[in-house]
Enzyme design. Sequence first.
Site, PDB file in Angstrom:
ATOM      1  N   LYS A   1     -16.367  21.282  50.427  1.00 16.74           N
ATOM      2  CA  LYS A   1     -15.547  20.089  50.196  1.00 16.74           C
ATOM      3  C   LYS A   1     -14.810  19.655  51.463  1.00 16.74           C
ATOM      4  O   LYS A   1     -14.661  20.407  52.412  1.00 16.74           O
ATOM      5  CB  LYS A   1     -14.611  20.326  49.009  1.00 16.74           C
ATOM      6  CG  LYS A   1     -15.416  20.204  47.707  1.00 16.74           C
ATOM      7  CD  LYS A   1     -14.599  20.201  46.462  1.00 16.74           C
ATOM      8  CE  LYS A   1     -15.566  20.002  45.278  1.00 16.74           C
ATOM      9  NZ  LYS A   1     -14.983  20.357  44.008  1.00 16.74           N
TER      10      LYS A   1
ATOM     11  N   ARG B   1     -17.802  28.301  42.251  1.00 17.47           N
ATOM     12  CA  ARG B   1     -18.970  27.409  42.152  1.00 17.47           C
ATOM     13  C   ARG B   1     -19.366  27.015  43.563  1.00 17.47           C
ATOM     14  O   ARG B   1     -18.579  26.375  44.269  1.00 17.47           O
ATOM     15  CB  ARG B   1     -18.567  26.182  41.331  1.00 17.47           C
ATOM     16  CG  ARG B   1     -19.661  25.130  41.170  1.00 17.47           C
ATOM     17  CD  ARG B   1     -19.091  23.917  40.439  1.00 17.47           C
ATOM     18  NE  ARG B   1     -20.074  22.877  40.273  1.00 17.47           N
ATOM     19  CZ  ARG B   1     -20.407  21.992  41.222  1.00 17.47           C
ATOM     20  NH1 ARG B   1     -19.836  22.035  42.412  1.00 17.47           N
ATOM     21  NH2 ARG B   1     -21.307  21.071  40.988  1.00 17.47           N
TER      22      ARG B   1
END
Length: 286
Positions: free
Chosen positions: A225, A265
């Site tokens: 991210k 994740r």
Amino acid sequence: MSTLRGRTGPAGLPQWDRCAVMGVVNVTPDSFSDGGQWFDTELAVKHGLELMRAGADLVDVGGESTRPGAPRVDEVEELRRVIPVVRELAAAGAVVSVDTTRAAVAERAVEAGAALVNDVSGGRADPAMVPLVAAARVPFVVMHWRGQSLDMNNRAVYTDVVAEVLAELRTSLDAAVAGGIEPDRIIVDPGLGFAKNAEHDLALVAHLARLRALGHPLLVAASRKRFLGRVLADGENALPPARERDAATAAVSAIAAREGAWAVRVHEVRASADAVRVARAVEGAV
Ligand code: PMM
């Protein structure tokens, strides 16, 4: 069942004695992190199986990109992308999670063998989602969410991000339980990067213990991210591309595992699988 550091997984899934690793299978042409590489049923299934071989405990299959600014995909197209991949991976023995905000997609995915529904809206996007999950009696991820991808960056406004995320998650959790989902099947997720800037994401990673205190298994999805790009960009330098953020992702996996997260994740499984094993070994040594 492991209660190591108080870590207990949701009812209805295998119990791992360490932080689990969820590998990401994005069946999308436009995901920020893996740019459409697996946008084909056969390739997506192959990729899911590779993730399992690399050490993933479960795989998360999604057909709609949630990157900031992404337009929505219609339901027919989402079903077309996701269902065959879920069916084949489940048939191959994988524990499959379906990443969707649509109840109709979740329903068909569960019929096709999905064991877990991962809804980035935490049940807020589709009023049919909570009743569907309650009836299907599968575990459900309640993620912190403030609106669809198209305009979520405008909503990254907080006075105290940790307190506000906790309060908003409690509202979603209450709605899920009021709608009939058994509390021991609910997983919480701070929603890193969703209506949050880098400082917000880092503050949430710094306070995972407060998220754990909500009393549900915790899922942490930092993989590739933007906030990791910001950390890695030094001075004037541009952010490294998503694919060059895997070592940074594994660092967060180690932190999350040490903080008692139920699962991480990730796109690149191997490094995080190693990271959670190191964290487990350290826990065993104290
Ligand atoms: N992030 C993305 C997609 N699905 N699911 C959960 N539970 N938590 C997340 O933070 C999350 C998610 C977006 O990332 P991707 O495009 O790399 O899949």
